[in-house]
Enzyme design. Structure first.
Site, mmCIF file in Angstrom:
data_model
loop_
_atom_site.group_PDB
_atom_site.id
_atom_site.type_symbol
_atom_site.label_atom_id
_atom_site.label_comp_id
_atom_site.label_asym_id
_atom_site.label_seq_id
_atom_site.Cartn_x
_atom_site.Cartn_y
_atom_site.Cartn_z
ATOM 1 N N GLU A 56 0.799 -1.294 -0.090
ATOM 2 C CA GLU A 56 0.212 -0.074 -0.020
ATOM 3 C C GLU A 56 0.781 1.150 -0.753
ATOM 4 O OE1 GLU A 56 -3.517 1.899 1.958
ATOM 5 O OE2 GLU A 56 -2.835 0.295 2.841
ATOM 6 N N LYS A 72 -8.391 -0.539 0.626
ATOM 7 C CA LYS A 72 -10.258 -0.955 1.446
ATOM 8 C C LYS A 72 -10.590 -1.827 0.991
ATOM 9 C CE LYS A 72 -9.422 0.302 5.254
ATOM 10 N NZ LYS A 72 -9.270 -0.656 6.655
#
Length: 249
Positions: A56, A72
């Site tokens: 990420e 997410k």
């Protein structure tokens, strides 16, 4: 807290710990080979090691534009059907939408009015053990001082929740112990004001032969406790297997 209207989402984590023997360079290599890693870290400070297999990005910037890419939504990587289910799952899409909106707000503090746009939603990210949903949010900078950019964006919304400040307060209350380097950020800032910073997820801290790391996920009103716990198991799997850890929950 969600039902009371304090927050829409909180990213809760739990810590796993265990013993590790042998060469730490070999351990880092085993982790590197265990998954698709875009923002990995192998860092030594005195007698401590940080080894990260983070997928990420917190943000990247060329000094003129800035892009944030929150993750997410997670499901175990079993087959293409699982990927399609994730891409069409209301709970995970809403979770990503909440954090995308939060990042739009964060970026608006340092970008030209009207310049913040969502360039990708949702984007499927494929790792060996899980699928993730990602969004790309971009803006044109009016603020180029890194201290102010970090003040606007840190900590990342994907690992705190929405709204961010109240989510951080709830995390402090429920987790009780600080996360250490986990969910912090690691990266580089160049002399030409280019920067690329990760979020330290899938990250282990090693002190002597003791290893610890956190796994977690976003809790929303639609969350099922058993599913959320299972998600943390999937996220931990590659680390546990790659390092051969006998871990304790």
């Amino acid at each position: 807290y969600i039902k009371a209207g304090d927050v829409y989402q909180v990213n809760l984590t739990r810590k796993l710990s265990g013993q590790i023997e042998g060469d730490l360079n070999g351990a880092a290599l085993a982790l590197l080979q265990s998954n698709r890693i875009e923002f990995g870290v192998f860092y030594k400070f005195k007698h401590q090691y940080i080894i990260s297999t983070s997928p990420e990005r917190l943000f990247c910037s060329d000094g003129k534009t800035i892009t944030a890419s929150p993750i997410k939504g997670t499901v175990q990587n079993t087959d293409i059907q699982a990927a399609n289910q994730l891409l069409n799952d209301k709970k995970n899409l809403r979770e990503l939408a909440m954090i995308t909106d939060l990042l739009r707000n964060d970026l608006s503090k340092i970008c030209k009015p009207g310049s913040v746009v969502v360039n990708g939603f949702p984007i499927l990210k494929t790792l060996n053990n899980v699928f993730h949903l990602v969004a790309d949010i971009e803006g044109e900078l009016v603020e180029t001082r890194m201290s102010n950019i970090f003040k606007a964006l840190f900590p990342g919304g994907s690992i705190t929740g929405c709204p961010k400040i109240r989510a951080c307060q709830i995390i402090e209350e429920l987790e009780q112990k600080g996360r250490g380097p986990y969910t912090g950020s690691f990266g580089y800032i160049s002399g030409t004001n280019h920067a690329d910073m990760n979020i330290l997820i899938r990250t282990v801290l090693i002190q002597e032969n003791r290893i610890s790391f956190n796994v977690g996920g976003g809790i929303t009103l639609l969350s099922q406790p058993e599913d959320e716990f299972e998600e943390t198991q999937h996220k931990a799997k590659n680390i546990v297997q790659a390092l051969g850890i006998d871990h304790k929950q």
